[in-house]
Design a protein around this motif. Structure first.
Motif, short mmCIF file in Angstrom:
data_model
loop_
_atom_site.label_atom_id
_atom_site.label_comp_id
_atom_site.label_asym_id
_atom_site.label_seq_id
_atom_site.Cartn_x
_atom_site.Cartn_y
_atom_site.Cartn_z
N GLU A 9 17.01 91.73 -8.17
CA GLU A 9 15.75 90.69 -7.64
C GLU A 9 14.49 91.04 -8.08
O GLU A 9 14.29 91.98 -8.15
N ASP A 10 13.84 90.08 -8.72
CA ASP A 10 12.49 90.58 -9.50
C ASP A 10 11.38 90.51 -8.63
O ASP A 10 10.33 90.88 -8.98
N ASP A 53 20.35 87.90 -8.24
CA ASP A 53 19.38 86.85 -8.66
C ASP A 53 19.70 86.05 -9.98
O ASP A 53 20.11 86.80 -11.02
N GLN A 55 17.27 84.15 -11.94
CA GLN A 55 16.06 84.26 -12.97
C GLN A 55 15.62 85.45 -12.94
O GLN A 55 14.94 85.88 -11.91
N LEU A 56 15.65 86.37 -13.92
CA LEU A 56 15.32 87.68 -13.85
C LEU A 56 14.79 88.10 -15.46
O LEU A 56 14.97 87.33 -16.44
N LYS A 105 18.01 80.02 -2.52
CA LYS A 105 16.63 80.48 -1.74
C LYS A 105 16.09 79.18 -1.27
O LYS A 105 16.36 78.17 -1.74
#
Ligand code: MN
Length: 134
Positions: A9-10, A53, A55-56, A105
């Protein structure tokens, strides 16, 4: 032995939140904040489950999951995708990549714990013996 999870997770706030919830329920948590780091850690740690996640930075979670699923050393690790976008076709793309499940999310702790426990064969309503009772 405690079950070990890798959280990729970014967003540091999301990462801390997920890490706190999982640790409070007795899981050992390792983390990575980019796609390449997540891929490398998954191979080194061989965790019991990966929360990925989508989108990283560096590489997206779908591409990382595809590579983990193509490798006999890591293909058995369940990967649960975590995504903010709910666009048409995303669910299919995520499951096609080999993800075992899907969480949207914003995460709520019940859904998170239920999904993790489902893939690890643990009852989400049973408190961990190490958990403090206040
Ligand atoms: Mn992200």
């Amino acid at each position: 032995m405690r079950q070990r999870l890798l959280v990729v997770e970014d967003n540091p706030i999301n990462l801390e939140l997920v890490q706190d919830i999982l640790e409070a329920h007795g899981y050992e948590v390792c983390s990575a904040m980019t796609g390449p780091e997540g891929y490398a850690l998954a191979r080194v740690l061989c965790p019991d489950l990966i929360l990925m996640d989508i989108q990283l930075p560096g590489r997206d979670g779908i591409s990382v999951t595809r590579d983990l699923k193509a490798d006999p050393a890591t293909c058995h690790i369940p990967v649960v995708a975590v995504t903010a976008f709910a666009m048409e076709g995303d669910r299919e793309r995520i499951l096609e990549a080999g993800c075992a499940g899907y969480l949207s999310k914003p995460l709520d702790s019940y859904s998170l714990l239920a999904e993790v426990a489902h893939h690890l064969g643990r009852n989400p309503l049973t408190p961990h013996p190490c958990q403090e009772v206040s």
